[in-house]
Design a protein around this motif. Structure first.
Motif, PDB file in Angstrom:
ATOM      1  N   ILE A  18       0.839  -0.790   0.474  1.00 16.69           N
ATOM      2  CA  ILE A  18       0.472   0.301  -0.048  1.00 16.69           C
ATOM      3  C   ILE A  18       0.700   0.992  -0.390  1.00 16.69           C
ATOM      4  N   PHE A  19       1.162   1.734  -0.925  1.00 19.43           N
ATOM      5  CA  PHE A  19       1.033   3.175  -1.390  1.00 19.43           C
ATOM      6  C   PHE A  19       0.309   4.425  -0.960  1.00 19.43           C
ATOM      7  N   PHE A  20       0.939   5.387   0.472  1.00 24.18           N
ATOM      8  CA  PHE A  20       0.204   6.091   0.517  1.00 24.18           C
ATOM      9  C   PHE A  20       0.935   7.810   0.585  1.00 24.18           C
ATOM     10  N   GLU A  21       0.504   8.445   0.027  1.00 26.54           N
ATOM     11  CA  GLU A  21       1.279  10.143  -0.069  1.00 26.54           C
ATOM     12  C   GLU A  21      -0.230  11.368   0.254  1.00 26.54           C
ATOM     13  N   SER A  22       0.214  12.204   1.236  1.00 24.25           N
ATOM     14  CA  SER A  22      -0.374  13.363   1.682  1.00 24.25           C
ATOM     15  C   SER A  22       0.000  14.521   1.161  1.00 24.25           C
ATOM     16  N   TYR A  23      -0.313  15.530  -0.004  1.00 23.19           N
ATOM     17  CA  TYR A  23      -0.228  16.753   0.214  1.00 23.19           C
ATOM     18  C   TYR A  23      -0.507  17.725   1.153  1.00 23.19           C
ATOM     19  N   ALA A  24      -1.529  17.279   2.448  1.00 24.83           N
ATOM     20  CA  ALA A  24      -1.647  18.742   3.161  1.00 24.83           C
ATOM     21  C   ALA A  24      -0.618  19.624   4.354  1.00 24.83           C
ATOM     22  N   GLU A  25       0.355  18.906   4.144  1.00 29.02           N
ATOM     23  CA  GLU A  25       1.525  19.919   4.187  1.00 29.02           C
ATOM     24  C   GLU A  25       2.513  19.926   3.660  1.00 29.02           C
ATOM     25  N   LYS A  26       2.425  20.120   2.858  1.00 28.20           N
ATOM     26  CA  LYS A  26       3.518  20.216   1.402  1.00 28.20           C
ATOM     27  C   LYS A  26       3.135  20.540   0.157  1.00 28.20           C
ATOM     28  N   ARG A  27       3.101  20.670  -0.900  1.00 24.83           N
ATOM     29  CA  ARG A  27       2.737  21.596  -2.074  1.00 24.83           C
ATOM     30  C   ARG A  27       2.679  19.891  -3.038  1.00 24.83           C
ATOM     31  N   ALA A  28       1.777  19.082  -3.677  1.00 25.35           N
ATOM     32  CA  ALA A  28       2.119  17.996  -4.637  1.00 25.35           C
ATOM     33  C   ALA A  28       2.533  18.616  -5.808  1.00 25.35           C
ATOM     34  N   PRO A  29       3.153  18.230  -6.562  1.00 17.67           N
ATOM     35  CA  PRO A  29       3.901  17.970  -7.558  1.00 17.67           C
ATOM     36  C   PRO A  29       2.451  18.028  -9.043  1.00 17.67           C
ATOM     37  N   ALA A  30       3.090  18.446 -10.379  1.00 20.66           N
ATOM     38  CA  ALA A  30       2.217  19.023 -11.047  1.00 20.66           C
ATOM     39  C   ALA A  30       1.123  17.718 -11.008  1.00 20.66           C
ATOM     40  N   ALA A  31       1.486  16.676 -11.252  1.00 26.59           N
ATOM     41  CA  ALA A  31       0.533  15.580 -12.104  1.00 26.59           C
ATOM     42  C   ALA A  31      -0.142  15.408 -11.058  1.00 26.59           C
ATOM     43  N   LEU A  32       0.467  15.777  -9.811  1.00 20.08           N
ATOM     44  CA  LEU A  32      -0.593  16.040  -9.416  1.00 20.08           C
ATOM     45  C   LEU A  32      -1.351  16.671  -8.093  1.00 20.08           C
ATOM     46  N   ARG A  33      -1.494  17.702  -9.124  1.00 20.21           N
ATOM     47  CA  ARG A  33      -2.148  19.004  -8.608  1.00 20.21           C
ATOM     48  C   ARG A  33      -3.534  18.764  -8.444  1.00 20.21           C
ATOM     49  N   ASN A  34      -3.743  19.429  -7.129  1.00 17.54           N
ATOM     50  CA  ASN A  34      -5.866  19.388  -6.253  1.00 17.54           C
ATOM     51  C   ASN A  34      -5.794  18.615  -5.854  1.00 17.54           C
ATOM     52  N   VAL A  35      -4.328  17.723  -5.931  1.00 17.50           N
ATOM     53  CA  VAL A  35      -4.762  15.837  -5.032  1.00 17.50           C
ATOM     54  C   VAL A  35      -4.438  16.637  -3.624  1.00 17.50           C
ATOM     55  N   ASN A  36      -5.312  16.100  -2.623  1.00 16.71           N
ATOM     56  CA  ASN A  36      -4.448  16.135  -1.116  1.00 16.71           C
ATOM     57  C   ASN A  36      -4.012  15.357  -0.618  1.00 16.71           C
ATOM     58  N   ALA A  37      -4.042  13.783  -1.301  1.00 19.50           N
ATOM     59  CA  ALA A  37      -3.887  12.572  -0.402  1.00 19.50           C
ATOM     60  C   ALA A  37      -4.479  11.014  -1.370  1.00 19.50           C
ATOM     61  N   PHE A  38      -3.675  10.294  -1.640  1.00 16.57           N
ATOM     62  CA  PHE A  38      -4.109   9.126  -2.993  1.00 16.57           C
ATOM     63  C   PHE A  38      -3.712   7.966  -1.958  1.00 16.57           C
ATOM     64  N   TYR A  39      -3.958   7.006  -2.208  1.00 13.41           N
ATOM     65  CA  TYR A  39      -3.510   6.273  -2.175  1.00 13.41           C
ATOM     66  C   TYR A  39      -3.467   4.673  -3.134  1.00 13.41           C
ATOM     67  N   LEU A  40      -2.378   3.804  -3.336  1.00 12.86           N
ATOM     68  CA  LEU A  40      -2.278   3.521  -4.519  1.00 12.86           C
ATOM     69  C   LEU A  40      -1.952   1.918  -3.633  1.00 12.86           C
ATOM     70  N   ARG A  41      -2.828   1.008  -4.356  1.00 13.97           N
ATOM     71  CA  ARG A  41      -2.858  -0.022  -3.634  1.00 13.97           C
ATOM     72  C   ARG A  41      -2.193  -1.345  -4.671  1.00 13.97           C
ATOM     73  N   PHE A  42      -0.898  -2.275  -4.017  1.00 20.77           N
ATOM     74  CA  PHE A  42      -0.631  -2.524  -5.253  1.00 20.77           C
ATOM     75  C   PHE A  42      -0.858  -4.318  -4.654  1.00 20.77           C
ATOM     76  N   PHE A  43      -1.155  -5.881  -5.691  1.00 21.52           N
ATOM     77  CA  PHE A  43      -0.785  -6.746  -5.112  1.00 21.52           C
ATOM     78  C   PHE A  43       0.160  -7.736  -6.361  1.00 21.52           C
ATOM     79  N   ASP A  44       0.677  -8.540  -6.008  1.00 24.50           N
ATOM     80  CA  ASP A  44       1.444  -8.693  -6.699  1.00 24.50           C
ATOM     81  C   ASP A  44       1.951  -7.959  -7.843  1.00 24.50           C
ATOM     82  N   ARG A  45       2.943  -6.817  -7.516  1.00 24.35           N
ATOM     83  CA  ARG A  45       3.613  -5.794  -8.148  1.00 24.35           C
ATOM     84  C   ARG A  45       2.279  -5.149  -9.403  1.00 24.35           C
ATOM     85  N   LYS A  46       1.334  -5.839  -9.746  1.00 25.53           N
ATOM     86  CA  LYS A  46      -0.020  -4.756  -9.831  1.00 25.53           C
ATOM     87  C   LYS A  46      -1.020  -3.832  -9.038  1.00 25.53           C
ATOM     88  N   LEU A  47      -1.201  -2.897  -9.680  1.00 25.33           N
ATOM     89  CA  LEU A  47      -1.708  -1.958  -8.955  1.00 25.33           C
ATOM     90  C   LEU A  47      -3.766  -2.697  -9.064  1.00 25.33           C
TER      91      LEU A  47
END
Length: 177
Positions: free
Chosen positions: A69-98
């Protein structure tokens, strides 16, 4: 990955063709094109493919099989350009696939309510807005093994899940207890 994705699309097209035969079931199709509201990500992508879509930041690395499980939050830092307007996200992988993409957006003028979110996703993924089932201020669509959920209870929130893999992950978690 491409073979599995092509098979997935074929199944969706077959479901769409069966609408007249089975009117009690809701037919839907998720188009193979990417959706900006899903950060142009799709279930089944490898971590390398996800990294190429998102750019250099954040660093997405999945080196082992099993659940990651990959989690990233931009509540206290600026999101990169590709994630503009994103506050947070989870990416969940199983056997190396999203298998699950969950995105929490900051308030957006183009997504002021649930109807705007569902209309926008329907347009981006190329299916009818009438396909959504709305209950308790939450919207959901299920197409074979994929489920798409959205709400705007606090801020726009979207979740796309491969339900077959999610079920496998949950069964594995239970067996490890």
């Amino acid at each position: 990955m491409n073979d599995a994705f092509a098979k997935l699309i074929s199944v969706f097209l077959l479901m769409l063709g069966c609408v007249g035969v089975s009117p009690s079931q809701t037919a839907c199709e998720f188009s193979p094109k990417t959706a900006p509201l899903l950060l142009n990500l799709r279930p089944g992508m490898s971590s390398e493919e996800v990294q190429s879509v998102l750019g250099k930041s954040p660093k997405i690395k999945v080196k082992k099989d099993g659940e990651k499980i990959f989690f990233e939050s931009y509540a206290e830092k600026r999101a990169p350009a590709a994630l503009r307007n994103v506050n947070a996200f989870y990416l969940r992988f199983f056997d190396r696939k999203l298998y699950q993409i969950e995105i929490f957006y900051n308030p957006r003028t183009d997504l002021p309510n649930l109807e705007a979110i569902t209309n926008n996703l329907s347009q981006q993924l190329n299916f009818s807005p009438q396909t959504w089932q709305i209950k308790n201020k939450r919207a959901a669509v299920k197409c074979n093994e994929l489920s798409l959920k959205a709400d705007s209870i606090l801020n726009p929130h979207i979740e796309l899940t491969d339900e077959i893999i999610r079920k496998t992950v949950e069964e594995k978690r239970q067996s490890e207890k």
